[in-house]
Design a protein around this motif. Structure first.
Motif, PDB file in Angstrom:
ATOM      1  N   LEU A  74       0.932  -1.158  -0.174  1.00 52.38           N
ATOM      2  CA  LEU A  74       0.096  -0.219  -0.520  1.00 52.38           C
ATOM      3  C   LEU A  74       0.904   0.996  -0.096  1.00 52.38           C
ATOM      4  CD1 LEU A  74      -2.873   1.559   0.971  1.00 52.38           C
ATOM      5  CD2 LEU A  74      -2.257   1.223   2.992  1.00 52.38           C
ATOM      6  N   VAL A  75       0.691   1.993  -1.010  1.00 53.03           N
ATOM      7  CA  VAL A  75       1.036   3.081  -0.910  1.00 53.03           C
ATOM      8  C   VAL A  75       0.026   4.743  -0.464  1.00 53.03           C
ATOM      9  CG1 VAL A  75       2.230   5.918  -2.244  1.00 53.03           C
ATOM     10  CG2 VAL A  75       3.036   3.204  -2.830  1.00 53.03           C
ATOM     11  N   MET A  76       0.619   5.467   0.711  1.00 54.84           N
ATOM     12  CA  MET A  76      -0.950   7.100   0.347  1.00 54.84           C
ATOM     13  C   MET A  76      -0.242   7.571   1.201  1.00 54.84           C
ATOM     14  SD  MET A  76      -2.779   5.184   4.636  1.00 54.84           S
ATOM     15  CE  MET A  76      -1.185   4.682   5.530  1.00 54.84           C
ATOM     16  N   ALA A  77      -0.954   8.359   0.181  1.00 50.68           N
ATOM     17  CA  ALA A  77      -0.191   9.919  -0.301  1.00 50.68           C
ATOM     18  C   ALA A  77      -1.380  11.102  -0.103  1.00 50.68           C
ATOM     19  CB  ALA A  77       0.610  10.039  -1.071  1.00 50.68           C
ATOM     20  N   PRO A  78      -1.459  12.830   0.091  1.00 52.12           N
ATOM     21  CA  PRO A  78      -2.207  13.711  -0.517  1.00 52.12           C
ATOM     22  C   PRO A  78      -1.871  13.868  -2.384  1.00 52.12           C
ATOM     23  CG  PRO A  78      -0.433  14.746   0.103  1.00 52.12           C
ATOM     24  CD  PRO A  78      -0.057  13.423   0.195  1.00 52.12           C
ATOM     25  N   ASP A  79      -3.401  14.300  -2.836  1.00 54.52           N
ATOM     26  CA  ASP A  79      -3.068  14.532  -4.435  1.00 54.52           C
ATOM     27  C   ASP A  79      -1.275  14.913  -4.787  1.00 54.52           C
ATOM     28  OD1 ASP A  79      -2.887  14.566  -6.874  1.00 54.52           O
ATOM     29  OD2 ASP A  79      -4.327  17.165  -6.855  1.00 54.52           O
ATOM     30  N   SER A  80      -0.726  14.069  -4.928  1.00 49.23           N
ATOM     31  CA  SER A  80       0.536  14.218  -5.122  1.00 49.23           C
ATOM     32  C   SER A  80       1.670  13.349  -6.710  1.00 49.23           C
ATOM     33  CB  SER A  80       1.629  14.124  -4.180  1.00 49.23           C
ATOM     34  OG  SER A  80       1.745  12.893  -4.009  1.00 49.23           O
ATOM     35  N   GLY A  81       2.707  13.366  -7.073  1.00 51.15           N
ATOM     36  CA  GLY A  81       3.778  13.410  -7.801  1.00 51.15           C
ATOM     37  C   GLY A  81       3.704  11.597  -7.194  1.00 51.15           C
ATOM     38  N   ALA A 117      -1.642  -1.683  -3.866  1.00 46.72           N
ATOM     39  CA  ALA A 117      -2.909  -0.389  -3.448  1.00 46.72           C
ATOM     40  C   ALA A 117      -2.460   1.085  -2.955  1.00 46.72           C
ATOM     41  CB  ALA A 117      -3.541  -1.517  -2.076  1.00 46.72           C
ATOM     42  N   VAL A 118      -3.831   1.964  -3.427  1.00 39.52           N
ATOM     43  CA  VAL A 118      -3.143   3.360  -3.320  1.00 39.52           C
ATOM     44  C   VAL A 118      -4.171   4.462  -2.613  1.00 39.52           C
ATOM     45  CG1 VAL A 118      -2.767   5.135  -4.468  1.00 39.52           C
ATOM     46  CG2 VAL A 118      -1.977   3.579  -5.509  1.00 39.52           C
ATOM     47  N   ILE A 119      -3.768   4.926  -1.331  1.00 41.46           N
ATOM     48  CA  ILE A 119      -5.041   5.510  -0.644  1.00 41.46           C
ATOM     49  C   ILE A 119      -4.958   7.397  -1.139  1.00 41.46           C
ATOM     50  CG2 ILE A 119      -6.090   6.289   1.393  1.00 41.46           C
ATOM     51  CD1 ILE A 119      -5.676   3.810   2.141  1.00 41.46           C
ATOM     52  N   THR A 178      -7.551  19.447  -3.959  1.00 41.13           N
ATOM     53  CA  THR A 178      -8.242  19.367  -6.097  1.00 41.13           C
ATOM     54  C   THR A 178      -9.462  17.820  -5.424  1.00 41.13           C
ATOM     55  OG1 THR A 178      -6.838  18.045  -5.487  1.00 41.13           O
ATOM     56  CG2 THR A 178      -6.091  20.338  -6.422  1.00 41.13           C
ATOM     57  N   PRO A 179      -9.906  18.331  -6.709  1.00 40.78           N
ATOM     58  CA  PRO A 179     -11.097  17.018  -7.174  1.00 40.78           C
ATOM     59  C   PRO A 179     -10.760  15.903  -7.550  1.00 40.78           C
ATOM     60  CG  PRO A 179     -10.551  18.159  -8.586  1.00 40.78           C
ATOM     61  CD  PRO A 179      -9.499  19.065  -8.432  1.00 40.78           C
ATOM     62  N   PRO A 180     -10.674  14.592  -6.463  1.00 40.26           N
ATOM     63  CA  PRO A 180     -10.708  13.439  -6.510  1.00 40.26           C
ATOM     64  C   PRO A 180     -10.721  13.025  -8.145  1.00 40.26           C
ATOM     65  CG  PRO A 180     -12.333  13.402  -5.053  1.00 40.26           C
ATOM     66  CD  PRO A 180     -11.776  14.724  -5.636  1.00 40.26           C
ATOM     67  N   THR A 181     -11.870  13.484  -8.685  1.00 45.36           N
ATOM     68  CA  THR A 181     -12.372  12.703  -9.570  1.00 45.36           C
ATOM     69  C   THR A 181     -11.862  13.231 -11.125  1.00 45.36           C
ATOM     70  OG1 THR A 181     -14.255  14.520  -9.589  1.00 45.36           O
ATOM     71  CG2 THR A 181     -14.890  12.252  -9.199  1.00 45.36           C
ATOM     72  N   SER A 182     -11.104  14.072 -10.752  1.00 44.42           N
ATOM     73  CA  SER A 182      -9.812  14.825 -11.992  1.00 44.42           C
ATOM     74  C   SER A 182      -9.036  13.662 -11.956  1.00 44.42           C
ATOM     75  CB  SER A 182     -10.245  15.972 -11.616  1.00 44.42           C
ATOM     76  OG  SER A 182     -11.195  16.765 -12.640  1.00 44.42           O
ATOM     77  N   TYR A 183      -7.783  13.412 -10.950  1.00 42.62           N
ATOM     78  CA  TYR A 183      -7.358  13.349 -10.524  1.00 42.62           C
ATOM     79  C   TYR A 183      -6.400  11.999  -9.403  1.00 42.62           C
ATOM     80  CZ  TYR A 183      -6.685  18.259 -11.590  1.00 42.62           C
ATOM     81  OH  TYR A 183      -7.042  19.060 -12.352  1.00 42.62           O
ATOM     82  N   GLY A 184      -7.763  10.669  -8.739  1.00 45.68           N
ATOM     83  CA  GLY A 184      -7.367  10.038  -8.007  1.00 45.68           C
ATOM     84  C   GLY A 184      -7.265   8.704  -9.062  1.00 45.68           C
ATOM     85  N   PRO A 185      -6.114   8.676  -7.912  1.00 49.27           N
ATOM     86  CA  PRO A 185      -6.332   6.931  -8.664  1.00 49.27           C
ATOM     87  C   PRO A 185      -7.765   5.842  -8.709  1.00 49.27           C
ATOM     88  CG  PRO A 185      -5.939   6.979  -6.051  1.00 49.27           C
ATOM     89  CD  PRO A 185      -6.371   8.035  -6.657  1.00 49.27           C
ATOM     90  N   ALA A 204      -9.892   7.522  -3.426  1.00 52.01           N
ATOM     91  CA  ALA A 204      -9.255   8.740  -3.983  1.00 52.01           C
ATOM     92  C   ALA A 204     -10.523   9.110  -2.720  1.00 52.01           C
ATOM     93  CB  ALA A 204      -9.379   8.923  -5.356  1.00 52.01           C
ATOM     94  N   LEU A 205     -10.029  10.022  -1.497  1.00 52.95           N
ATOM     95  CA  LEU A 205     -11.167  10.140  -1.052  1.00 52.95           C
ATOM     96  C   LEU A 205     -10.953  11.753   0.077  1.00 52.95           C
ATOM     97  CD1 LEU A 205     -10.324   7.352   1.393  1.00 52.95           C
ATOM     98  CD2 LEU A 205     -12.278   7.790   0.491  1.00 52.95           C
TER      99      LEU A 205
END
Length: 353
Positions: A261-268, A280-282, A288-295, A304-305
């Motif tokens: 698992l990798v956890m991070a904010p909206d980031s590179g 897995a990615v959280i 910023t919008p999770p629907t545009s940039y989330g895994p 993407a939460l």
């Protein structure tokens, strides 16, 4: 005859990654892809199986050094080398002044961009198309970029394929050393808590609560820049593997590929982890919008939460609200929501470090 296409996406790291599926579609439809990219994304583009040639545009160095005869000569040499390629098509997915300059000067027969862009960037094209519909940020960036392939009538625009450069033995050996003190009897979870936007940062006490809730069930690794050391020290209490300032992008590809698992904010970091298609990615979203940039993809693997606040997403670097309502997005979701997801992932994980 092979068709030659130039893709311009100079930065940032996440946006470069979101263009990889487009590059794969272009390649699969018979194009040789040349990709113009800056220092931030070169390690993702160079040697990527989707790309025939990566061209480094050293924007950061030029900005740091300022105007000089040497840099001017380098610029014009790059322009000449691009014009000598005689590209059939150039595509600008950056849509800013810095990309428009290369569009305008590259010499491609067809220069395709959106009708609307920042900094008059649409002037770089001679074919201007409508962007993908994106009401309330409901279209992911990957599919926004895929609009160019649809315009060209290419096949496979509904299939998303991420590819990354191969990892060298040297990188694998370096990662072995970085992780030598890790408890390998437990699944590895990587936390990358920082990014470049302040309002993308989830509350550090929330991160601390998550660490306290999962630390006995996994082996924790933290990554980030050298400037993130104090934040990571606060979150983890210096009790776990802290690789802040010690990793390159290619190192991260290898580290993430060994994680459950990798956890991070909206980031590179979050986007690199998703592109490996292994852990897995959280990803936790604030402004910023999770629907545009989330895994996205498997909803049992990619999350993407955000806090589901009325003001989200504002997609701004400075909160438009004031008083007690200001910057509340960084406090949500609650740590318990993340801990529950982590527990479910760990219960079903198979790990190897």
């Amino acid at each position: 005859m092979t068709k030659k296409i130039m893709l311009i996406r100079l930065s940032s790291l996440g946006d470069v990654i979101f263009n990889i599926p487009l590059a794969n579609v272009l390649q699969n439809n018979g194009y040789d892809v040349t990709w113009l990219v800056s220092e931030k994304g070169i390690d993702i583009v160079k040697d990527n199986p989707a790309v025939k040639r990566a061209v480094l545009i050293p924007l950061q160095r030029w900005k740091r050094e300022g105007f000089s005869i040497k840099n001017a000569i380098e610029f014009f040499k790059l322009v000449k080398s691009l014009r000598d390629e005689h590209f059939d098509i150039a595509i600008d997915t950056q849509m800013m002044l810095k990309s428009m300059i290369w569009m305008k000067l590259c010499g491609a027969k067809r220069r395709i961009c959106y009708k609307y862009g920042r900094e008059f960037s649409q002037l770089g094209g001679n074919e201007r198309i409508d962007p993908a519909p994106n009401p309330n940020y409901t279209t992911h960036a990957v599919f926004q970029h895929m609009q160019y392939a649809k315009y060209l009538g290419l096949e496979g625009t509904d299939r998303v394929k991420f590819t990354l450069p191969p990892v060298s033995e040297e990188t694998k050996n370096k990662v072995n050393i970085l992780l030598k003190n890790l408890d390998k009897s437990k699944p590895m979870v990587v936390i990358c808590p920082a990014t470049t936007w302040r309002l993308k940062h989830w509350n550090k006490d929330n991160w601390k609560a998550v660490v306290d809730g999962i630390k006995d069930k996994c082996s924790l690794v933290f990554t980030g820049t050298a400037g993130d050391k104090d934040l990571i020290s606060y979150i983890g209490g210096d009790n776990f593997v802290n690789l802040a300032g010690q990793t390159t992008i290619k190192d991260l590809i290898e580290i993430f590929s060994r994680a459950v698992l990798v956890m991070a904010p909206d980031s590179g970091s979050a986007h690199v982890a998703r592109a490996t298609e292994i852990p897995a990615v959280i990803s936790i979203f604030c402004c910023t919008p999770p629907t545009s940039y989330g895994p996205f993809g498997d909803d049992k693997k990619y999350f993407a939460l955000n806090g589901r606040l009325k003001c989200q997403p504002c997609h701004t670097r400075k909160c438009p609200l004031h008083g007690k309502d200001a910057e509340q997005c960084v406090n949500y979701p609650e740590p318990e929501e993340i801990i529950n997801i982590v527990n479910n992932i760990l219960q079903n994980s198979k790990h190897s470090v």
